[in-house]
Design a protein around this motif. Structure first.
Motif, short mmCIF file in Angstrom:
data_model
loop_
_atom_site.label_atom_id
_atom_site.label_comp_id
_atom_site.label_asym_id
_atom_site.label_seq_id
_atom_site.Cartn_x
_atom_site.Cartn_y
_atom_site.Cartn_z
N ARG A 7 3.23 -2.89 3.43
CA ARG A 7 4.63 -2.78 3.87
C ARG A 7 5.38 -1.75 3.02
O ARG A 7 6.11 -0.90 3.54
N LEU A 8 5.18 -1.81 1.70
CA LEU A 8 5.86 -0.87 0.81
C LEU A 8 5.26 0.53 0.92
O LEU A 8 5.97 1.53 0.78
N ASN A 36 -1.55 -8.76 -3.15
CA ASN A 36 -0.96 -9.03 -1.84
C ASN A 36 -0.95 -7.73 -1.03
O ASN A 36 -0.03 -6.93 -1.11
N LYS A 37 -2.00 -7.54 -0.25
CA LYS A 37 -2.15 -6.28 0.49
C LYS A 37 -1.16 -6.15 1.64
O LYS A 37 -0.85 -5.03 2.07
N GLY A 89 2.03 -4.72 -10.29
CA GLY A 89 2.75 -5.64 -9.42
C GLY A 89 3.79 -4.94 -8.55
O GLY A 89 4.37 -3.93 -8.94
N LEU A 90 4.01 -5.51 -7.37
CA LEU A 90 5.01 -4.98 -6.44
C LEU A 90 6.00 -6.05 -5.98
O LEU A 90 6.83 -5.79 -5.12
N GLY A 141 5.78 5.62 1.27
CA GLY A 141 4.86 6.72 1.48
C GLY A 141 3.75 6.90 0.47
O GLY A 141 3.09 7.94 0.48
N PHE A 142 3.50 5.91 -0.40
CA PHE A 142 2.35 6.05 -1.30
C PHE A 142 1.07 5.65 -0.57
O PHE A 142 1.10 4.90 0.41
N SER A 143 -0.05 6.16 -1.05
CA SER A 143 -1.34 5.90 -0.40
C SER A 143 -1.90 4.54 -0.81
O SER A 143 -1.84 4.17 -1.99
N MET A 144 -2.46 3.82 0.12
CA MET A 144 -3.12 2.55 -0.20
C MET A 144 -4.39 2.79 -1.04
O MET A 144 -4.93 1.86 -1.62
#
Length: 368
Positions: free
Chosen positions: A65-66, A59-60, A32-33, A71-74
């Motif tokens: 956005r985060l 929730n993409k 979760g984010l 800077g983390f990879s999707m």
């Protein structure tokens, strides 16, 4: 020639010992984010002890956005716990969704032997907490609850002074936690939506900030449960928090002491502080780093000593370092430590009873 061989062997042995003493890197998943505290792991400096290997978030838009912000990879963002676990093989998972989702995280992780750390409180209610504890025990995993106040040097200094007898026997504790409300502190919409939902958060300020005081009292009193709990809630900002309380007072009655917990989303200034009143003095943990001790002199006189404390030493200044140290065997928590399952099960009994007391307008007895 022989001397060269000895030198080479010595170098190899030294290198081997260095490798043996290097801390292992914890493979950490994030569930979760939507929790505003997720920035603690997303912005964490790489110290070599923890590596974030996967994230679960449906929730993409939020994830993107985060991702742009931190800077983390999707490519490491997955739709389900099962997908993330299969693809990344985490040793532990940190939960940063709603409190209601904590049980589902443990249900997914425990059978796979994956340790779990959740943000405070442990669960939305005692029933969820009992299921989580049972799963953790059955599958022999660590189940930690992270509170910001577990990092505060003032709380640990207060604990030490109390048990060293600096203020005599404890008689009364006042713990105040909270802020001025979500309209003023401007949290993100995803966080706000579940924090003000009675199902997803288990309540309002009574759960969100009441848990700090319940957790600290359980630690200060070494696991003693209160005899009774009386709670009163109010809704002072109904236009902002239409479904939940935003102010609470919780009275905990112990054999030889009383605690007054004051969680609120209505303080003019954000705060996390406590006052410990003993038979001979008072400890004021004013904030994270400032603490005062007053010793009684006569009727209303006192002497006062002030402490300006440095941050706690590693790994206790960072929850992810604590998690890694526990899992890799270099740390063992004391019983009823604020992170511990023993503490947080009692904390959940207190919170569950406080919610029931506020709703019924009656005192709830924990110990007959």
């Amino acid at each position: 020639m022989l001397r060269k061989i000895f030198i080479i062997v010595g170098i190899l042995l030294t290198t081997k010992n260095l490798w043996a003493t290097q801390p292992k890197t914890l493979r950490l998943g994030v569930a979760g984010l939507t929790h505003g505290h997720v920035g603690w792991i997303l912005s964490r400096k790489d110290s070599g002890d923890v590596k974030m290997v996967g994230i679960v978030e449906t929730n993409k838009v939020l994830a993107q956005r985060l991702s742009s912000q931190y800077g983390f990879s999707m490519n490491i963002v997955y739709d389900t716990m099962e997908e993330m676990i299969a693809a990344t093989q985490p040793e532990a998972v940190a939960a940063f969704g709603s409190i209601y989702e904590h049980l589902m995280v443990v249900e997914a992780c425990a059978p796979a032997g994956i340790h779990v750390m959740v943000e405070k409180p442990l669960a939305v209610n005692l029933a969820h907490a009992k299921k989580m504890k049972a799963l953790a025990q059955k599958h022999n995993i660590h189940l930690l609850t992270n509170y910001e106040t577990s990092w505060y040097p003032t709380n640990f200094k207060a604990h030490q002074l109390l048990h060293d007898g600096a203020i005599g026997e404890l008689r009364k504790v006042i713990i105040r936690d909270g802020h001025s409300g979500f309209k003023n502190v401007k949290i993100n919409d995803e966080f706000f939506q579940w924090l003000t939902d009675p199902v997803l958060n288990g309540g309002g300020a009574i759960m969100d900030f009441g848990c700090y005081g319940a957790n600290l009292m359980t630690w200060l009193l070494k696991g003693e449960k209160p005899n009774s709990i009386t709670a009163v809630t109010q809704q002072l900002q109904p236009e902002v928090n239409p479904k939940v309380d935003d102010d609470a007072t919780i009275l905990l009655n112990y054999d030889k002491a009383m605690a007054i917990l004051q969680p609120s989303w209505n303080w003019p200034i954000g705060r996390k502080d406590m006052e410990l009143y003993g038979t001979t003095g008072v400890i004021y943990a004013d904030n994270r780093n400032q603490l005062r001790v007053r010793k009684a002199e006569g009727y209303d006189g006192f002497s006062e000593e002030t402490f300006q404390l440095q941050e706690r030493p590693a790994p206790f200044n960072d929850p992810f370092a604590v998690l890694a140290a526990l899992i890799h065997g270099s740390l063992e928590l004391e019983k009823f430590d604020p992170y511990s399952i023993e503490n947080n099960m009692i904390t959940m009994e207190i919170l569950d009873s406080a919610v029931k007391s506020a709703k019924s307008k009656q005192t709830v007895q924990l110990k007959e």
